[in-house]
Design a protein around this motif. Sequence first.
Motif, PDB file in Angstrom:
ATOM      1  N   MET A 220     -25.473   6.888  65.758  1.00 50.63           N
ATOM      2  CA  MET A 220     -24.242   7.641  65.509  1.00 50.63           C
ATOM      3  C   MET A 220     -23.833   8.404  66.775  1.00 50.63           C
ATOM      4  O   MET A 220     -23.785   7.823  67.852  1.00 50.63           O
ATOM      5  CB  MET A 220     -24.434   8.545  64.294  1.00 50.63           C
ATOM      6  N   ASN A 221     -23.581   9.735  66.657  1.00 55.42           N
ATOM      7  CA  ASN A 221     -23.228  10.556  67.824  1.00 55.42           C
ATOM      8  C   ASN A 221     -24.373  11.499  68.173  1.00 55.42           C
ATOM      9  O   ASN A 221     -24.175  12.697  68.390  1.00 55.42           O
ATOM     10  CB  ASN A 221     -21.944  11.346  67.549  1.00 55.42           C
ATOM     11  N   GLN A 222     -25.554  10.977  68.202  1.00 61.37           N
ATOM     12  CA  GLN A 222     -26.786  11.714  68.475  1.00 61.37           C
ATOM     13  C   GLN A 222     -26.636  12.553  69.743  1.00 61.37           C
ATOM     14  O   GLN A 222     -26.350  12.032  70.823  1.00 61.37           O
ATOM     15  CB  GLN A 222     -27.916  10.687  68.629  1.00 61.37           C
TER      16      GLN A 222
ATOM     17  N   ASN B 118     -26.412  15.730  65.121  1.00 67.54           N
ATOM     18  CA  ASN B 118     -25.306  14.803  65.294  1.00 67.54           C
ATOM     19  C   ASN B 118     -24.020  15.554  65.653  1.00 67.54           C
ATOM     20  O   ASN B 118     -23.768  16.650  65.147  1.00 67.54           O
ATOM     21  CB  ASN B 118     -25.096  14.013  63.990  1.00 67.54           C
ATOM     22  N   ASN B 119     -23.223  14.954  66.538  1.00 62.09           N
ATOM     23  CA  ASN B 119     -21.925  15.478  67.002  1.00 62.09           C
ATOM     24  C   ASN B 119     -22.080  16.673  67.932  1.00 62.09           C
ATOM     25  O   ASN B 119     -21.536  16.672  69.039  1.00 62.09           O
ATOM     26  CB  ASN B 119     -21.017  15.847  65.827  1.00 62.09           C
TER      27      ASN B 119
ATOM     28  N   SER C  30     -27.145  13.528  56.004  1.00 66.89           N
ATOM     29  CA  SER C  30     -26.610  14.454  56.994  1.00 66.89           C
ATOM     30  C   SER C  30     -26.230  15.760  56.313  1.00 66.89           C
ATOM     31  O   SER C  30     -25.506  15.761  55.304  1.00 66.89           O
ATOM     32  CB  SER C  30     -25.380  13.843  57.680  1.00 66.89           C
TER      33      SER C  30
END
Length: 235
Positions: free
Chosen positions: A43-45, A85-86, A134
């Motif tokens: 993902m956006n690790q 994440n993000n 999440s």
Amino acid sequence: MIKTYLLFFLIMLSTLAYSQTNGDYLYSVGIKGYSYMQMPKIMNQTAGNTYLNSYFNSFLLKFNDNLFSYRLGGSYLNRNESFRNNCDNCDLVSGKMKDYAFKIGFEKNLTYSKIQPYLALDLGYRSNKFDGISNNINPILNAQAGEASVVIPANQVIATKEGFTITPVIGIKINPIKEISIFVESNLEFFYSYERQESVPQDASNVRSLDKFHKTEYLFNPVSIGIQFHIGNKN
């Protein structure tokens, strides 16, 4: 004196450079006992592509020729992962990651002594899947939700990457006896993948969102250590 040195050199050469060690056998079967490897980004690790230690998760089969060895290999990894994440204060994601790959290629020895540096090139397929939950960890949003007596729902997330790989390899083998080689190698893997990111909030609505991408990554695997057994004597 020169003749003495020359004689000593010839003796050492005949001791070390016995005929092509691997080439005397039809096949080599090997396993990687340890690898320090970089994994595809999930993902956006925020930490990017993480490195991890893995043990006995890869096998190798080689068909030996006089000039080249043809390689067939595979790997499988199944482990729990937890990451942000993000952004560092956005989401905390925990779940299970499964990664497997199949590769085919060739290998060329640079010398035929007991210590053999070699080069290789592998082409293959890789699949990486993460399935987890999440949770929002933003302190401001959670405080505002608490004041309003609401709960920010967790999200079930599924992220998959599937695609092809190109992997140049450099390594070195040590042959304590003709039937066994201990090898250390390093590689840089080019991974072009089709990625799907699916998210479902764990509330009454259960509205599913789906994003699709094509991505390119370069995964550096600094070191792998393993052992090969040579079988099927040609003589």
